[in-house]
Design a protein around this motif. Structure first.
Motif, PDB file in Angstrom:
ATOM      1  N   HIS A  68     -90.553   7.688   0.660  1.00 22.01           N
ATOM      2  CA  HIS A  68     -90.878   8.839   1.495  1.00 22.01           C
ATOM      3  C   HIS A  68     -92.101   9.571   0.942  1.00 22.01           C
ATOM      4  O   HIS A  68     -92.292   9.638  -0.266  1.00 22.01           O
ATOM      5  N   CYS A 134     -93.081  11.838   7.423  1.00 29.96           N
ATOM      6  CA  CYS A 134     -93.154  10.773   6.417  1.00 29.96           C
ATOM      7  C   CYS A 134     -93.859   9.601   7.077  1.00 29.96           C
ATOM      8  O   CYS A 134     -93.485   9.175   8.172  1.00 29.96           O
ATOM      9  N   HIS A 139     -90.623   5.487   9.731  1.00 32.15           N
ATOM     10  CA  HIS A 139     -89.888   6.722   9.429  1.00 32.15           C
ATOM     11  C   HIS A 139     -90.316   7.936  10.242  1.00 32.15           C
ATOM     12  O   HIS A 139     -89.585   8.921  10.340  1.00 32.15           O
TER      13      HIS A 139
END
Ligand code: CU
Length: 150
Positions: A68, A134, A139
């Protein structure tokens, strides 16, 4: 002697004014193995001159599997930048290189790690529409939120 004191007093006044103007504001956000951020909104007060953002990854998965980062763009730029980032690399933070649409970003981290980024609020407009997300491939649809400045 008098002029030296006057000079010193003047210098102190300048230092005091500079200190009063520079306000560093610390914000933090967590991320997880479940592909989530801990908040959907980050507020930065209008009198902050600088932001120090800390991103933590509270999971255990490696950066290559569930990495992330925290990326800030204008909301209008969020999807194009996220899509361009999918062609990027882990070391390049899954972002297009030297792209002015990226206002600030951290590196990609894995479980148990934390990272931070500092940026000046001079790049932000009060009341402007900003999205953080992210950019790890796949994501951005789930891991996003709004940054409110002002
Ligand atoms: Cu992610």
């Amino acid at each position: 002697m008098d002029s030296r004191w006057a000079w010193a007093a003047g210098l102190l006044a300048v230092l005091a004014a500079t200190t009063a103007m520079a306000r560093m504001c610390a914000v933090s956000i967590d991320s997880t193995d479940q592909m989530t951020f801990s908040s959907k909104e980050i507020k930065v007060a209008g009198d902050c001159s600088e932001v120090s953002l800390t991103l933590r990854h509270t999971g255990t998965l490696a950066a290559t599997a569930m990495g992330h980062n925290w990326v800030l763009t204008r909301t209008a730029d969020y999807q194009p930048v996220a899509l361009a980032g999918m062609r990027g690399t882990l070391t390049g933070s899954y972002l297009p290189s030297n792209d002015a649409r990226v206002l600030a970003h951290t590196k990609v981290i894995g479980g148990g790690q934390s990272t931070s980024v500092r940026f000046s609020t001079s790049i932000l407009r009060k009341g402007g529409d900003y999205t953080f997300f992210c950019s790890f491939p796949g994501h951005f649809a789930m891991m996003k939120g709004k940054l409110i400045f002002g």
